[in-house]
Design a protein around this motif. Structure first.
Motif, PDB file in Angstrom:
ATOM      1  N   SER A  72      19.615 -14.562  -4.671  1.00  8.76           N
ATOM      2  CA  SER A  72      19.083 -14.884  -3.347  1.00  8.76           C
ATOM      3  C   SER A  72      18.014 -13.910  -2.860  1.00  8.76           C
ATOM      4  O   SER A  72      17.016 -14.322  -2.275  1.00  8.76           O
ATOM      5  CB  SER A  72      20.221 -14.928  -2.329  1.00  8.76           C
ATOM      6  OG  SER A  72      20.835 -13.657  -2.199  1.00  8.76           O
ATOM      7  N   THR A  89      17.252 -19.414   4.566  1.00  9.20           N
ATOM      8  CA  THR A  89      18.610 -18.906   4.471  1.00  9.20           C
ATOM      9  C   THR A  89      19.275 -19.434   3.205  1.00  9.20           C
ATOM     10  O   THR A  89      19.110 -20.611   2.864  1.00  9.20           O
ATOM     11  CB  THR A  89      19.450 -19.306   5.708  1.00  9.20           C
ATOM     12  OG1 THR A  89      20.757 -18.759   5.602  1.00  9.20           O
ATOM     13  CG2 THR A  89      19.543 -20.800   5.853  1.00  9.20           C
ATOM     14  N   ASP A 113      24.942 -17.774   5.173  1.00 12.47           N
ATOM     15  CA  ASP A 113      24.599 -16.368   5.421  1.00 12.47           C
ATOM     16  C   ASP A 113      24.525 -16.173   6.927  1.00 12.47           C
ATOM     17  O   ASP A 113      23.600 -16.667   7.583  1.00 12.47           O
ATOM     18  CB  ASP A 113      23.260 -16.052   4.763  1.00 12.47           C
ATOM     19  CG  ASP A 113      22.861 -14.594   4.946  1.00 12.47           C
ATOM     20  OD1 ASP A 113      23.602 -13.851   5.616  1.00 12.47           O
ATOM     21  OD2 ASP A 113      21.802 -14.208   4.420  1.00 12.47           O
ATOM     22  N   THR A 201      31.849 -18.082   5.148  1.00 11.60           N
ATOM     23  CA  THR A 201      30.743 -17.150   4.919  1.00 11.60           C
ATOM     24  C   THR A 201      30.275 -17.264   3.468  1.00 11.60           C
ATOM     25  O   THR A 201      31.004 -17.732   2.587  1.00 11.60           O
ATOM     26  CB  THR A 201      31.176 -15.703   5.196  1.00 11.60           C
ATOM     27  OG1 THR A 201      32.198 -15.346   4.260  1.00 11.60           O
ATOM     28  CG2 THR A 201      31.685 -15.547   6.619  1.00 11.60           C
ATOM     29  N   LEU A 202      29.052 -16.812   3.224  1.00 11.15           N
ATOM     30  CA  LEU A 202      28.502 -16.877   1.873  1.00 11.15           C
ATOM     31  C   LEU A 202      29.316 -16.003   0.909  1.00 11.15           C
ATOM     32  O   LEU A 202      29.572 -16.391  -0.237  1.00 11.15           O
ATOM     33  CB  LEU A 202      27.043 -16.418   1.894  1.00 11.15           C
ATOM     34  CG  LEU A 202      26.272 -16.541   0.579  1.00 11.15           C
ATOM     35  CD1 LEU A 202      26.239 -17.990   0.094  1.00 11.15           C
ATOM     36  CD2 LEU A 202      24.848 -15.993   0.735  1.00 11.15           C
TER      37      LEU A 202
END
Length: 410
Positions: A72, A89, A113, A201-202
């Motif tokens: 990422s 994102t 994120d 959440t990521l």
């Protein structure tokens, strides 16, 4: 005002008398035709507009993803340098088994994120219970339908089992379901999304799927008025060829559904246009009948020095006036109907027992309505133009009458 225009007004709206049968029927026919041309395409356009807003609210203007996993940090830095991109994102997604007690479900799950998601996706706007601020690695936000189906509420403990967990169990590893606390419930207005989506959440998503530091893709937000297609081309031109990444617009990602909606709207518009054409033929018939009844009157006008073009303009102007008044009334009635179309259609469809079928097909719990100013102008121009043409056909017949033959008419 020229006498022939004044006469046309007097024939349509006689002073001190009730409106003529011709005026009432003609204006009513045009009004209903315009109403149909505003309401039905407006409802079909509403589905397309609503779906477009839904996609942008959940996926951004553009989605960049690869067939496999991607790092990422490097891609985020790369996207930030592209003109027109104001935010991006990362996300990771998959399917899990989620249960609350003895009530299991198999929803889609997405890892977001928290540091960048609000820059692209207005998730906070759709949360109806709880708060996005409470989301962390040990909590989850559920869609309203999903929460209802498993009996979960704010504070409920739910167990999550991912494919990675099952794979470890097959290798005889001791694995327990991941327990998460529900801290929020969201509702977007789309039946499918509201019944089968969970948000974590990521980091939690990467842990559930053993992704490491990788993600599945990126949602991108563009500057206002930025051309989405051109922006996607710029992104694709700058992405490393070996990365496997590709940017797709919200239109490309949902091409089949959008094409179906566009085709339905086109067919509805075409059918309603023919309905209005029938109303315009009614105007022509009534004007021709009026000419037959007023043959002597036309002969008198001609004998007094009226030119054939002036006589023709009198009837042509009547057709145009009918079109203008009918269009104004039709547009007003159509816009009022669109403003209340959700309540009207829900009532009618519930009586007919077809409301659930419509929700299942279009996936919206509310009936949207959307029509642009250019579409309204097009309808107005089309109807007034046809009405004027209807008057012209009758006017051409009146202009051909010769004074002597008209005066002889019984």
């Amino acid at each position: 005002m020229p006498w022939y225009l004044y006469l046309a007004l007097k024939q349509l709206f006689p002073t001190g008398k009730r409106l003529t049968f011709f005026t009432v029927i003609s204006v009513l026919g045009v009004t209903l035709g315009v109403w149909v041309m505003i309401v039905f395409p407006g409802v079909m356009g509403g589905f397309g507009h609503k779906y477009r807003g839904l996609i942008v609210d959940t996926q951004g203007d553009i989605q960049v993803r690869a067939s496999g996993l991607v790092r990422s940090a490097e891609v985020l830095q790369h996207l930030a340098k592209i003109p027109g991109v104001i935010a991006s994102t990362p996300f990771a997604e998959g399917i899990v088994m989620l249960s609350n007690g003895n009530r299991p479900s198999f929803p889609g799950i997405q890892g977001i994120d928290l540091g960048h998601v609000e820059d692209v996706i207005p998730l906070r706007r759709h949360i109806v219970r709880g708060s996005l601020d409470d989301l962390d690695d040990d909590t989850v936000i559920l869609s309203a339908g999903l929460a209802n189906s498993i009996g979960a509420w704010i504070g409920s403990k739910v167990q999550v089992v991912s494919p990675a967990t099952l794979e470890k169990m097959q290798r005889d590893e001791v694995m327990l379901p991941t327990e998460l606390t529900v801290v929020g419930i969201f509702e977007i207005g789309h039946q499918q999304l509201d019944s089968s989506v969970a948000i974590v959440t990521l980091r939690r998503m990467q842990d559930l799927y053993d992704l490491g530091k990788n993600v599945h893709g990126f949602n991108v937000k563009l500057s206002p008025n930025e051309d989405v297609i051109e922006a996607a081309k710029r992104i694709n031109a700058t992405l490393p060829p070996m990365s496997g990444l590709r940017a797709r617009t919200w239109m490309e990602a949902n091409e089949s559904f959008l094409l179906a909606l566009q085709f339905e709207k086109m067919m509805v518009t075409l059918i309603t246009a023919f309905v209005t054409l029938v109303a315009v033929f009614l105007i022509t018939s009534l004007l021709l009948t009026s000419i037959v009844r007023r043959t002597k009157e036309i002969g008198v006008l001609a004998s007094l020095g009226a030119k054939p073009t002036q006589v023709a303009l009198c009837f042509c102007f009547q057709g145009m006036l009918v079109g203008v008044f009918g269009t104004v009334l039709g547009v007003t009635l159509g816009l009022l109907t669109l403003k209340n179309v959700d309540a009207i259609l829900q009532g009618l469809l519930r009586i007919a027992g077809d409301w659930e079928a419509m929700v299942a097909i279009y996936q919206f719990s509310q009936v949207p309505a959307y029509i642009t100013a250019s579409e309204i102008v097009s309808v107005c121009a089309y109807v007034v133009g046809l009405s004027t043409l209807a008057g012209f056909i009758a006017a051409w017949r009146a202009a051909k009458l010769k004074p002597v033959e008209a005066l002889r008419s019984e």
